[in-house]
Design an enzyme around this catalytic site. Structure first.
Site, mmCIF file in Angstrom:
data_model
loop_
_atom_site.group_PDB
_atom_site.id
_atom_site.type_symbol
_atom_site.label_atom_id
_atom_site.label_comp_id
_atom_site.label_asym_id
_atom_site.label_seq_id
_atom_site.Cartn_x
_atom_site.Cartn_y
_atom_site.Cartn_z
ATOM 1 N N GLU A 142 1.685 4.707 0.542
ATOM 2 C CA GLU A 142 0.334 5.433 -0.551
ATOM 3 C C GLU A 142 1.023 5.417 -2.163
ATOM 4 O OE1 GLU A 142 -2.240 7.390 0.404
ATOM 5 O OE2 GLU A 142 -1.306 7.816 3.049
ATOM 6 N N GLU A 375 -13.724 12.895 10.781
ATOM 7 C CA GLU A 375 -12.803 11.832 11.506
ATOM 8 C C GLU A 375 -13.001 10.999 12.474
ATOM 9 O OE1 GLU A 375 -11.123 11.525 9.015
ATOM 10 O OE2 GLU A 375 -9.351 10.664 10.093
ATOM 11 N N THR A 479 -7.612 -0.506 -2.654
ATOM 12 C CA THR A 479 -8.468 0.003 -1.227
ATOM 13 C C THR A 479 -8.154 1.595 -2.430
ATOM 14 O OG1 THR A 479 -8.257 0.871 0.333
ATOM 15 C CG2 THR A 479 -5.849 0.867 -0.962
#
Ligand SMILES: *[C@@H]1O[C@H](CO)[C@@H](O)[C@H](O)[C@H]1NC(C)=O
Ligand SMILES: *[C@@H]1O[C@H](CO)[C@@H](O)[C@H](O)[C@H]1NC(C)=O
Ligand SMILES: *[C@@H]1O[C@H](CO)[C@@H](O)[C@H](O)[C@H]1NC(C)=O
Length: 582
Positions: A142, A375, A479
């Site tokens: 992350e 989701e 990304t």
């Protein structure tokens, strides 16, 4: 225009890459997209996206900056970089006060929307205030895609003469920050396998008794940011570390060219053998093809090609993708996850437009059914998953819509974008920003505006309607939606000493070929429907699209399994597979 020197790549692939990075040159023959009606509409829509971005951005600045992310309902903040990727929210650091995450994530969006004044203000605030010597345990993946990627991309944009910064001389401050951060990542790679720990403390390195468990995307999608950092600084350590991890990961694939979802970085053993193209794996695939475009190595292309064929062969069912066990190729979970929606965008890169279009349509139908994308969605029952019912403002469907529009200039994709934009404004906009949705069935909100909403969701919707940023430039997007330039100098081979050849167990190119899905182990191609010329690859990895609803009625609908050459059979739920008949 850069020149590619590769010989082994199909013409279609290069054509698509070429058109993708030169969007204004190609497909301009499409009359409908040039219709003045559409031009006016695109302008109108791009202004609406801009409003959306500034509502999110200004509220962040007012209520949350310099903390990490905005809580739009309570108009407060969360220092969430220490929580990202951490489902149990353990080890939260008391003294961590945030690293202006949303500001870093907004930098490239500001440039794309043409706000150089604000970009410059943000750059110099970060130059003067950001420091990474903080006792905080962060998720390497992350932190890499959001912070390192945000800084590296913004550094490149700040040094681009078209975005000339006027207030003071830019002294590569963002690059220095990125380099400082990159060095703090390196201890994570110090493992017996070279696969990095998922977690690293920015001040102290890897913590004692750190978990060795990580995900495929966690160690297989670091190469763009860390490679770019090496190319910019001349310090090869970042690229080497990421490349070594990627090669090791690839060497762990099964004989079907499939990878699992989670693994142990100390032993190099898989933990979860079931995988798909969604959570935990997604950006691994994306980075293979993008690394090939950015750095031009054949190695990346060969990995991508084998991996892509594995996905099409074992995960795809009509326009859907399920999960399968990497060892057997047997289907495991029949679920759509919202992260999978990036896949049609990747398919655009290899020219598989028809397949991309059909999957994208199905994803959008699910979006329309709920108003946003849940989701998880159970494919066999066509209902939303019992617990994972949220929509945290994710960008993936907007991203694929943008790529498909660039490749086809089909105005229908703009209607998709408009519908998504309207849903976001209708369901998620609150006075203090944009809130996530906790449950798509009730549209109950959650007090969190993720930084990727500014870095990606707003950016891809904006680029769908206004791609002037891309005009005359060759960029790919990480990304996290941060642009990196495709430069011929980055394609040059690095000195031999730069990449120790004994670093990994990656087989020679010759060996890799022998185990690839393109080898003689595939069944004879099933004659193609001439109406689907884009589906060449799928002839080798066959799942018949026998029926409109992509469900089978009888075994005859299912065709032959590409790997074993055994006939597939039809399950009770109407899916083809190598089912064991009980
Ligand atoms: C740039 O962003 C700032 C901060 O949101 C805003 O006040 C300003 O109006 C923007 N400028 C342009 C040209 O959009
Ligand atoms: C996408 O699919 C739809 C419906 O299947 C079709 O009408 C359209 O022409 C396709 N577009 C492209 C670009 O393949
Ligand atoms: C890799 O090669 C270098 C130089 O030839 C050597 O010093 C090193 O021990 C080798 N490492 C391994 C793991 O074989």
């Amino acid at each position: 225009m850069l020149s590619y020197s590769h010989k082994n790549t199909s013409t279609a692939t290069w054509a698509i890459m070429f058109l993708l990075i030169s969007p204004t040159i190609f497909f301009t023959s499409s009359i409908s997209a040039l219709d003045p009606r559409w031009a006016a509409k695109r302008k109108r829509m791009s202004l609406k996206v801009r409003d959306m971005f500034y509502h999110a951005y200004d509220n962040y600045l007012t209520h949350a900056f310099p903390h990490d992310e905005l809580k739009p309902m309570s108009k407060s903040f969360t220092d969430s970089l220490s929580e990202l990727g951490n489902l149990k929210l353990e080890h939260l650091s008391e003294q961590y006060k945030g690293l202006a995450l949303t500001l870093i994530e907004s930098l490239s969006s500001l440039v794309i929307m043409g706000n150089i004044t604000e970009f410059e203000r943000a750059v110099y605030w970060l130059a003067d205030n950001l420091a990474f010597d903080v006792d905080v345990r962060v998720n390497l993946f992350e932190c890499n895609i959001r912070v390192l990627g945000g800084l590296v991309s913004a550094h490149i944009l700040a040094t681009d003469s078209t975005n000339r910064l006027g207030q003071r001389v830019y002294n590569n401050e963002l690059l220095s920050l990125a380099q400082d951060l990159g060095q703090r990542f390196l201890p994570a790679f110090d493992t017996p396998t070279g696969l990095p720990y998922a977690w690293v403390n920015l001040k102290y390195g890897v913590m004692e008794n750190e978990t060795p468990e990580t995900s495929t995307s966690g160690c297989g999608s670091l190469i763009l940011e860390m490679g770019a950092l090496s190319r910019l600084t001349g310090d090869g350590r970042y690229e080497n570390a990421a490349l070594r991890a990627l090669r090791k990961l690839w060497s762990m694939r099964s004989s079907l060219n499939l990878l699992g979802t989670t693994l142990d970085v100390e032993t190099g053993n898989w933990i979860e053998h079931s995988s798909g193209i969604g959570a935990g794996v997604d950006s691994f695939y994306e980075y293979l093809i993008k690394a090939h475009i950015l750095f031009g190595k054949d190695e990346f292309w060969m990995m991508f090609q084998s991996a892509y064929l594995g996905v099409q062969k074992y995960f795809r069912h009509g326009p859907w993708y399920h999960e399968a066990d990497m060892r057997t190729g047997m289907a495991t979970y029949w679920q759509l996850t919202s992260l999978q929606a990036f896949w049609p965008g990747v398919q655009v890169f290899v020219g598989d437009i028809a397949a991309a279009n059909s999957s994208h349509r199905e994803f959008f139908h699910v979006w329309e059914k709920y108003g946003v994308l849940p989701e998880r969605y159970l494919l066999d029952q066509q209902v939303v998953h019992p617990t994972e019912r949220y929509y945290p403002l994710r960008p993936e469907l907007a991203e694929s819509t943008f790529y498909l529009y660039q490749a086809t200039k089909d105005p229908w994709y703009m209607e998709v974008g408009e519908s998504m934009l309207n849903s976001l404004n209708q369901y998620t906009k609150v006075e203090g920003g944009f809130a996530s949705i906790k449950d798509v069935a009730t549209m109950q909100l959650e007090d969190h505006q993720h930084s990727f909403f500014l870095a990606e969701t707003c950016k891809y919707l904006y680029l769908l309607f206004d791609d002037s940023f891309l005009s005359g430039r060759n960029y790919i997007f990480t990304t996290e939606g941060h642009p990196l330039p495709v430069l011929s100098s980055w394609h040059e081979r690095l000195p031999q000493t730069y990449l120790p050849s004994n670093w990994t167990s990656f087989e020679s190119i010759h060996q890799a070929r022998q185990t690839s899905a393109m080898s003689s182990r595939i069944c004879p191609a099933i004659p193609l429907n001439s109406q689907h010329p884009n589906q060449q690859i799928e002839s080798a990895c066959h799942v018949l699209d026998a029926r409109e609803d992509h469900r089978c009625l009888t075994d005859e609908d299912c065709g032959v399994d590409g790997m074993s050459c055994r006939r597939r059979s039809c399950s009770v739920a109407g899916y083809c597979g190598l089912w064991l008949r009980l």
